[in-house]
Design an enzyme around this catalytic site. Structure first.
Site, PDB file in Angstrom:
ATOM      1  N   LYS A  53       1.008  -1.142   0.068  1.00 21.47           N
ATOM      2  CA  LYS A  53      -0.074   0.074  -0.031  1.00 21.47           C
ATOM      3  C   LYS A  53       0.760   1.217  -0.066  1.00 21.47           C
ATOM      4  O   LYS A  53       0.722   2.285  -0.723  1.00 21.47           O
ATOM      5  CB  LYS A  53      -0.959  -0.087   1.215  1.00 21.47           C
ATOM      6  N   GLN A  97      -5.014  -1.714   9.584  1.00 18.38           N
ATOM      7  CA  GLN A  97      -5.034  -2.769   8.969  1.00 18.38           C
ATOM      8  C   GLN A  97      -5.328  -4.099   9.678  1.00 18.38           C
ATOM      9  O   GLN A  97      -5.021  -4.102  10.993  1.00 18.38           O
ATOM     10  CB  GLN A  97      -3.311  -3.265   8.554  1.00 18.38           C
ATOM     11  N   ASP A 120     -11.737   2.399   3.951  1.00 18.03           N
ATOM     12  CA  ASP A 120     -12.068   1.006   3.520  1.00 18.03           C
ATOM     13  C   ASP A 120     -13.410   0.842   3.436  1.00 18.03           C
ATOM     14  O   ASP A 120     -13.917  -0.161   3.147  1.00 18.03           O
ATOM     15  CB  ASP A 120     -11.305   0.358   4.777  1.00 18.03           C
TER      16      ASP A 120
END
Length: 288
Positions: A53, A97, A120
């Site tokens: 990422k 995460q 997200d």
């Protein structure tokens, strides 16, 4: 027949070029998009994802930070860090995460992320907006699947799409996004007694269950488009999907490989969400 194997690398390259252009415009205006990724603990797979990422951000010109916290970090400490990012105008996207250590309640942590920075699309407000069709954040993997279908010329409207899996991360939002595109949508899962009968009706079959080679040729209608979201690593260590690729490619009209398509597209949609969040923030500042 043998299916068209969808070229994920080519799709990702094209979309990232568009993102790079948008980032350059925002940056020239003094609004460089910024993403922060927080990882707690030493999960090996998570470390790889985080590195990928950060590398992707660098590739398109997005400012990025990675905060690596020790396993023993408390929930209160993590939430305090998130509150700091919520107030930081340099940051447009916040990603925590998964998985988190067992002593941290992941739902409680997500609830503390500013919905405008929830790239997200896990916050209840963004999930609700997705349900009612309101513009805003879209969950990265399902959004990526829609982009794959559109950019390969697959007609979605009026087609029967079947989603295998009902997770909050992929299955449920995938069904919502397909409905937005005017597909007729069915969802099958572990309690569906006649799964093969339903999947074999699909014009578009999206599989996201985390079980290697669950979907065989007998599950697929001749000429269907098959999108494999699965990422599994069996005993041989070779990354594989939820679809028996070699068997199904002889039945389908188009199919995504694993690895190399949905995975990179998911990260690309994370970049897209970050840029879109930065653009919305810049417009809000102008209108104040």
């Amino acid at each position: 027949m043998s299916a068209q194997v969808i070229n994920g690398k080519e799709l990702v390259s094209s979309i990232r070029e568009e993102i790079r252009s948008d980032v350059a415009v925002l940056t020239a205006q003094g609004n460089q998009p910024g993403l922060v990724v927080v990882i707690v603990g030493e999960d090996a797979a998570s470390q790889v994802y985080v590195r990928n990422k950060a590398k992707a951000c660098d590739d398109v010109g997005i400012y990025s930070e990675v905060h690596r916290l020790p396993e023993e970090t408390t929930q209160a400490e993590l939430i305090a860090l998130i509150h700091g990012f919520n107030a930081n105008n340099r940051i447009n996207g916040i990603l925590v995460q998964s998985p988190l250590p067992k002593h941290i309640n992941e739902e409680a942590v997500v609830d503390e992320i500013d919905p405008a920075k929830d790239v997200d699309c896990f916050h209840p407000i963004n999930v609700g907006n997705l349900m009612i069709g309101k513009d805003g954040m879209k969950p990265c993997t399902p959004h990526g699947v829609i982009e794959i279908l559109k950019r390969t010329g697959v007609e979605i409207a009026g087609k029967h799409a079947v989603v295998v899996g009902r997770s909050n991360i992929v299955g449920k939002p995938m069904a919502m996004l397909l409905l937005r595109e005017h597909a007729t949508v069915s969802v099958v899962h572990s309690r569906t007694p006649n799964m093969e009968e339903i999947t074999k009706q699909a014009d578009i079959l999206v599989v996201a269950v985390g079980k290697a080679h669950l979907i065989k040729a007998n599950h697929v209608k001749l000429g269907a488009v098959v999108i494999d979201v699965g990422m599994n690593r069996p005993a041989d260590g070779k990354l594989t999907g939820d679809v028996d690729f070699e068997a199904v490619k002889e039945i389908a009209s188009a199919i995504t490989p694993v690895p190399g398509c949905v995975g990179p597209m998911t990260i690309t949609m994370l970049l897209r969400n970050t840029v879109d969040a930065a653009s919305r923030a810049a417009k809000a500042n102008v209108s104040v």
